[in-house]
Write an enzyme that holds these catalytic residues in place. Sequence first.
Site, PDB file in Angstrom:
ATOM      1  N   ASP A 311      -1.080  -0.658 -10.514  1.00  0.00           N
ATOM      2  CA  ASP A 311      -0.264   0.416  -9.951  1.00  0.00           C
ATOM      3  C   ASP A 311      -1.021   1.091  -8.811  1.00  0.00           C
ATOM      4  O   ASP A 311      -2.254   1.142  -8.806  1.00  0.00           O
ATOM      5  CB  ASP A 311       0.029   1.472 -11.023  1.00  0.00           C
ATOM      6  CG  ASP A 311       0.984   0.979 -12.090  1.00  0.00           C
ATOM      7  OD1 ASP A 311       1.585  -0.087 -11.890  1.00  0.00           O
ATOM      8  OD2 ASP A 311       1.108   1.657 -13.123  1.00  0.00           O
ATOM      9  N   MET A 312      -0.274   1.651  -7.888  1.00  0.00           N
ATOM     10  CA  MET A 312      -0.879   2.354  -6.749  1.00  0.00           C
ATOM     11  C   MET A 312      -1.852   3.435  -7.226  1.00  0.00           C
ATOM     12  O   MET A 312      -2.937   3.600  -6.670  1.00  0.00           O
ATOM     13  CB  MET A 312       0.214   2.975  -5.893  1.00  0.00           C
ATOM     14  CG  MET A 312      -0.286   3.737  -4.679  1.00  0.00           C
ATOM     15  SD  MET A 312       1.088   4.366  -3.691  1.00  0.00           S
ATOM     16  CE  MET A 312       0.223   5.189  -2.376  1.00  0.00           C
TER      17      MET A 312
END
Length: 478
Positions: A311-312
């Site tokens: 995930d970012m």
Amino acid sequence: MAAAEIRRVRKSVNFRYDGRNGNEKTKGENMFPPFPEKRAAQACEEIARKIDSGEIGVIRVTKESEERKDAGMMIGALVCRDEDGNETVIASNSGTARRLDLRGTEILSLPSQYAEPVASAEEIARALSGNDAEIHRLTEEIGSEKNAEKRRGLESKRKILCAQSLANVHALYSFCCADGKTRTLRDICESHNAAMMMPEGKLPPTGTGDCCAPKLLHHAFKNNLLPVSMCEFFVGNGGTKKCEPCDERCGILLPAMLGLKILFRDDDICAIDKPSGLLSVPGRTEKDSAETRFRRLFPGSPAQPAVHRLDMETSGILILALNRESQRAMQRQFENGDVRKEYVALLDGVLAKNGIPAHGTVETFFRLDVENRPHQIWDAENGKKAVTEWQVLGVERYESPGGTARNATRVLFMPHTGRTHQLRTASADAHGFGIPIIGDSLYGTKADGERLMLHARRIEFTHPRTGVRMTIECGEAF
């Protein structure tokens, strides 16, 4: 595969960066070389031979100090390629007191260039001159002062002046980076301190920016050259010895200049420590990503080199492939469940108060909330099954960026599946722990200046070409 070879490979990749203690390693002494070394090592050996024969001169720029008299020197070489495919060798040496005289010299039968210091010895001397006399006077006074309290006061004054002088020197340094931007040493250090959750305003060590590697890369990026091979050697009375970029100084600069912190790299794969806030792959509107930065450094890699995703907002180990064969082999391992991963998270509360045991496995079923992307929602019928093993590491006090403190639980997650937001939903949802990860903007709360406290700290897989089982570790910064 022979056990000796497995030990050898694991020794070179089983690093642990202890971010909470300031980017220190408990395994390994230097950061991993970001580029292949073979050709640059041959260039360094050639430079050392030519220094010994007098074909390459060493010019003294400033007066030699007694403690450095007859000391050896670090030399570095960077093989680069321009936009037309022509190659050149950039050479340099550490420090600012001496320089190599490469005039008319070819290295590896290629044209050579010298990478000048980012800040010259004359500029540094001027930056130090303002406080120099007073620092020397205080040093003499401290040496003769018998009163301990007065001596401490003098030492405090000297410390302030030394910090001012060091800041003046650091202000001279700006570095050209792989993305075409120029970053000051101050900005690089501020970003590094924030990412490593270190005190704001912490100064880097003296000499940061004077090692070979940042000089070479600065020169290359300034002249639109693509690095191909880089290596550093120590040249002294005892002969030559290959070295690696140091953690203490280059560990601050090189990730900022390259755009990536490289944990491991060979001809097939690369492992990086992806920072929180950076996409793994380009988005619809945001093009900056780990993949984008990787392909800038290694343009011959596949179009989509990342073999899995983070995930970012999640930081930690991300594996990218340098060729199509390794990409396919690594993707098969992830699809077949042959890759073992560990994450560390800091949860916003005490799990035991929710009746959660110290160790266990939970099954959850989530699917995409199509009206609220990328949010995942519980769906026992249509959701994808996710299996998550956990181990409580301890309860501790967490202090938010705003200064408030509360109890938090440090948890080790061992996901057996790879679902979107698997660990975040297992933590926050009532079907899991019911306690979100600190800094989770989707399933919890995120205060100003806070990050998602989730980090991919360990990965174990089989090397796609050699068949060796490898382990890479990278400790969390929180």
